[in-house]
Design a protein around this motif. Structure first.
Motif, PDB file in Angstrom:
ATOM      1  N   PRO A 121      -4.132   0.792   9.408  1.00  0.00           N
ATOM      2  CA  PRO A 121      -4.426   2.176   8.753  1.00  0.00           C
ATOM      3  C   PRO A 121      -3.604   2.070   7.362  1.00  0.00           C
ATOM      4  CG  PRO A 121      -4.416   2.500  11.216  1.00  0.00           C
ATOM      5  CD  PRO A 121      -3.556   1.108  11.002  1.00  0.00           C
TER       6      PRO A 121
ATOM      7  N   GLN B 215      -5.239   1.994   3.482  1.00  0.00           N
ATOM      8  CA  GLN B 215      -5.115   3.156   2.628  1.00  0.00           C
ATOM      9  C   GLN B 215      -4.717   2.478   1.499  1.00  0.00           C
ATOM     10  OE1 GLN B 215      -6.305   6.002   2.528  1.00  0.00           O
ATOM     11  NE2 GLN B 215      -7.345   5.796   4.765  1.00  0.00           N
ATOM     12  N   ASN B 216      -3.593   1.576   1.510  1.00  0.00           N
ATOM     13  CA  ASN B 216      -3.004   0.880   0.433  1.00  0.00           C
ATOM     14  C   ASN B 216      -4.287   0.034  -0.331  1.00  0.00           C
ATOM     15  OD1 ASN B 216      -1.942  -1.235  -1.208  1.00  0.00           O
ATOM     16  ND2 ASN B 216      -0.192  -1.562   0.507  1.00  0.00           N
TER      17      ASN B 216
ATOM     18  N   HIS C  90      -7.566   0.812  -0.143  1.00  0.00           N
ATOM     19  CA  HIS C  90      -8.255   1.649  -0.673  1.00  0.00           C
ATOM     20  C   HIS C  90      -7.875   2.016  -2.138  1.00  0.00           C
ATOM     21  CE1 HIS C  90     -11.118   4.871  -0.711  1.00  0.00           C
ATOM     22  NE2 HIS C  90     -10.396   5.454  -1.376  1.00  0.00           N
TER      23      HIS C  90
ATOM     24  N   ALA D 218      -0.551   8.142  -4.108  1.00  0.00           N
ATOM     25  CA  ALA D 218      -1.065   7.561  -3.207  1.00  0.00           C
ATOM     26  C   ALA D 218      -0.867   5.998  -3.006  1.00  0.00           C
ATOM     27  CB  ALA D 218      -2.654   7.856  -3.069  1.00  0.00           C
TER      28      ALA D 218
ATOM     29  N   TYR E 100       1.443   4.227   0.030  1.00  0.00           N
ATOM     30  CA  TYR E 100       1.140   3.146   0.624  1.00  0.00           C
ATOM     31  C   TYR E 100       1.379   1.923   0.704  1.00  0.00           C
ATOM     32  CZ  TYR E 100      -2.057   6.984   2.625  1.00  0.00           C
ATOM     33  OH  TYR E 100      -2.455   8.034   3.221  1.00  0.00           O
TER      34      TYR E 100
END
Length: 233
Positions: free
Chosen positions: A110, A114-115, A117, A129, A133
């Motif tokens: 996860p 997210q990293n 993304h 963000a 991440y």
């Protein structure tokens, strides 16, 4: 025969790595997630969370009706138990492998996802963000590096814990990580990359995570714009 509903993502590669390692017959059924095929009713009947991979075992142990599974960690555990491979039979060894399998599915996957993304797919850069991440991915790399300081593989012998983690290290450059900063992790990564089963699993798809072309708005909507009330098709 195993039917593997597959797209060349880190979670998809977990299953092809395992199946190649143990030599279990399987058939790949491609799922084009950019076109929304994961939302088709026939796929949702197997994978209600509309994610790949998913699988159907047409020859379960003991016979009976085919068994369908979703969630890559559950699938690895099921296949390890089915084949008696890559999961220790003793209580202590099994517990050690399972805690690192769950560490991957709850943490490394996860956070690295997210990293990726926010670094690759987000329509605009969100500095907080990205930093958040990248740092958490870096921390998790450090956890794995320390774990590997005194052992060849994550739980001693090569196991589903290694298979779960490896595909999430493959896109390390896109995730802003340098393997030279993690010498024990790098040694482990190189060893797994050289395994014949890994080579077969990644043949022709090694660059599948790097998007040379910008993602279309339609694909972005399908992949990242879903809610409980929306449908992609």
């Amino acid at each position: 025969m195993i039917d593997l509903y597959y797209c060349a993502t880190p979670n998809g590669h977990k299953l092809t790595m395992f199946l190649e390692e143990v030599g279990l017959p399987y058939r790949i059924i491609p799922v084009d997630i950019g076109k929304g095929e994961q939302f088709r009713p026939e796929f949702l009947a197997i994978s209600p969370n509309n994610k790949i991979p998913a699988m159907v075992d047409h020859e379960p142990e003991g016979g009976g009706a085919p068994i369908s599974l979703f969630e890559s960690g559950a699938m690895l555990l099921y296949l390890a138990e089915k084949t008696g491979r890559l999961l220790p039979h003793d209580l202590a060894g099994r517990a050690e492998v399972l805690q690192w399998l769950f560490w991957q599915v709850a943490g490394l996957g996860p956070m690295a996802g997210q990293n990726g993304h926010f670094n690759v797919y987000a329509p605009e850069k969100v500095p907080y963000a990205i930093e958040r991440y990248e740092k958490e991915t870096n921390r998790l790399y450090g956890v794995l590096d320390r774990r590997l300081a005194d052992r060849e593989y994550v739980a001693g012998e090569f196991s589903i814990a290694d298979i779960a983690a490896y595909p999430w290290i493959v896109p390390h450059e896109a995730h802003g990580q340098n393997l030279d900063d993690f010498p024990h992790l790098k040694r482990w990564f190189d060893a797994i990359a050289a395994r014949p089963a890994t080579v077969r699993a990644y043949e022709g798809v090694a660059e599948s995570y790097s998007r040379a072309n910008p993602m279309s708005e339609e694909a972005r909507r399908i992949l990242f714009g879903q809610t409980a009330a929306s449908t992609a098709l």
